[in-house]
Design a protein around this motif. Structure first.
Motif, short mmCIF file in Angstrom:
data_model
loop_
_atom_site.label_atom_id
_atom_site.label_comp_id
_atom_site.label_asym_id
_atom_site.label_seq_id
_atom_site.Cartn_x
_atom_site.Cartn_y
_atom_site.Cartn_z
N VAL A 46 0.92 -1.30 0.03
CA VAL A 46 0.02 0.13 0.02
C VAL A 46 0.96 1.24 0.08
CG1 VAL A 46 -1.76 1.35 1.42
CG2 VAL A 46 -1.88 -1.26 1.16
N PHE A 47 0.70 2.11 -0.88
CA PHE A 47 1.48 3.13 -1.02
C PHE A 47 1.17 4.43 -0.45
CE2 PHE A 47 1.93 0.75 -4.73
CZ PHE A 47 3.00 0.31 -4.79
N ALA A 48 2.15 4.98 0.27
CA ALA A 48 1.61 6.34 1.20
C ALA A 48 1.44 7.49 0.28
CB ALA A 48 2.86 6.60 2.05
N PRO A 49 0.66 8.20 0.74
CA PRO A 49 0.35 9.63 0.12
C PRO A 49 1.61 10.45 0.02
CG PRO A 49 -1.32 9.22 1.45
CD PRO A 49 -0.30 8.21 1.83
N GLY A 50 1.77 11.18 -1.09
CA GLY A 50 3.03 11.67 -1.16
C GLY A 50 4.27 11.16 -1.89
N GLY A 51 4.05 9.84 -2.04
CA GLY A 51 5.10 8.88 -2.51
C GLY A 51 5.03 8.59 -3.85
N THR A 52 5.67 7.57 -4.41
CA THR A 52 5.63 7.64 -5.80
C THR A 52 5.22 5.88 -6.17
OG1 THR A 52 7.50 9.03 -6.31
CG2 THR A 52 6.98 7.23 -7.86
N ALA A 53 4.20 5.87 -7.23
CA ALA A 53 3.70 4.75 -7.60
C ALA A 53 3.83 4.56 -8.88
CB ALA A 53 2.26 4.35 -7.38
N VAL A 54 4.53 3.52 -9.81
CA VAL A 54 4.93 3.62 -11.03
C VAL A 54 3.81 2.68 -11.77
CG1 VAL A 54 6.38 2.91 -13.06
CG2 VAL A 54 7.38 3.78 -10.73
N ARG A 55 2.95 3.24 -12.63
CA ARG A 55 2.24 2.60 -13.41
C ARG A 55 2.73 1.93 -14.83
NH1 ARG A 55 -2.57 3.17 -16.88
NH2 ARG A 55 -2.32 1.53 -18.63
N PRO A 80 7.56 18.00 -5.73
CA PRO A 80 8.55 17.56 -6.69
C PRO A 80 7.84 16.51 -7.72
CG PRO A 80 8.99 17.64 -4.41
CD PRO A 80 7.71 18.13 -4.40
N LEU A 81 8.51 16.47 -8.87
CA LEU A 81 8.03 15.50 -9.96
C LEU A 81 8.51 14.28 -9.49
CD1 LEU A 81 8.06 17.61 -13.25
CD2 LEU A 81 5.92 17.31 -11.84
N PRO A 82 7.90 13.15 -9.21
CA PRO A 82 8.23 11.97 -9.18
C PRO A 82 9.25 11.44 -10.30
CG PRO A 82 6.22 11.64 -9.85
CD PRO A 82 6.26 12.99 -9.59
N THR A 83 10.08 10.57 -10.07
CA THR A 83 10.91 9.89 -11.12
C THR A 83 10.87 8.32 -11.12
OG1 THR A 83 12.86 9.84 -9.64
CG2 THR A 83 12.45 11.91 -10.76
#
Length: 224
Positions: free
Chosen positions: A8-17, A208-211
């Motif tokens: 489960v991904f935390a708000p503000g983190g990054t998830a890659v589709r 910040p933009l996720p990478t």
């Protein structure tokens, strides 16, 4: 042995589709996580986000070449493609992915929050990974006006080409017919992602933009 729990991904983190086919990555987009309850994952993409996409698609898109975009499906059918860098531009996208659903729902907005359109992307139900979710776009889309009052189908030519090439087989086509009906029923009845919920579709503050992480191109555990 008990299988590990899906992340489960935390708000503000990054998830890659990622779109995955034949055990390979077809595309990858790093998204900022807005909310995740383990079943529904809400993500956003902003202009300037660096993604990966099929090289033939990026070339065709830059040249506004519809025939070239159809050629991407031929690459998918043969399993031979290269990836290229693509920068997301112009719009903010808020996306909702629901476990088991045959489509994801997206809201496109201007960077200052003006609604442009809703977008239903028909795809394989997502599978969670350590870095995000894996799915596979099935080409057909439903584009809906900002007030949900009208809609039109998009990329039916790409879907038809995918059927001709066997990328979409007969069983998948029947499954897609049911997915179409479900999406329209939810839209017309204002259910699911179309239920009134302003907070779910509000543009979040810029950050910040996720990478893309180094594991982006690792071989998926299961092909799309």
């Amino acid at each position: 042995m008990t299988a590990p729990a899906a992340p489960v991904f935390a708000p503000g983190g990054t998830a890659v589709r990622r779109d995955v086919a034949r055990g390979r990555v077809w595309s990858a987009t790093p998204c900022a996580v807005l909310a995740d309850d383990g079943a529904t994952l809400t993500l956003t993409v902003r202009p300037g986000t660096e993604t990966l996409a099929p090289a033939r698609w990026t070339a065709a898109t830059r040249a506004d070449d519809d025939a070239g975009r159809l050629g991407c499906i031929e690459d998918l059918a043969t399993g031979r493609w290269e990836l290229d860098h693509w920068t997301w531009r112009d719009t903010v996208v808020l996306s909702r992915f629901t476990a088991g659903a045959p489509f994801s729902v997206h809201r496109f907005l201007t960077p200052d929050g003006r609604p442009l359109r809703w977008y239903v992307n028909f795809e394989r139900p997502y599978r969670r990974t350590a870095i995000g979710i894996d799915t596979l776009d099935l080409f057909l889309d439903l584009v809906i006006t900002p007030d949900l009052s009208a809609y039109q189908w998009k990329d039916e030519d790409e879907y038809a080409h995918a059927r001709r090439l066997g990328v979409v087989d007969e069983a998948t086509h029947r499954w897609m017919d049911r997915a179409r009906s479900l999406a329209l029923a939810q839209l017309l009845d204002r259910l699911g992602p179309f239920a009134p919920d302003p907070a779910a579709w509000t543009v979040p503050p810029a950050g910040p933009l996720p990478t893309l992480p180094t594991a982006t191109l690792s071989t998926p555990a299961e092909g799309g």
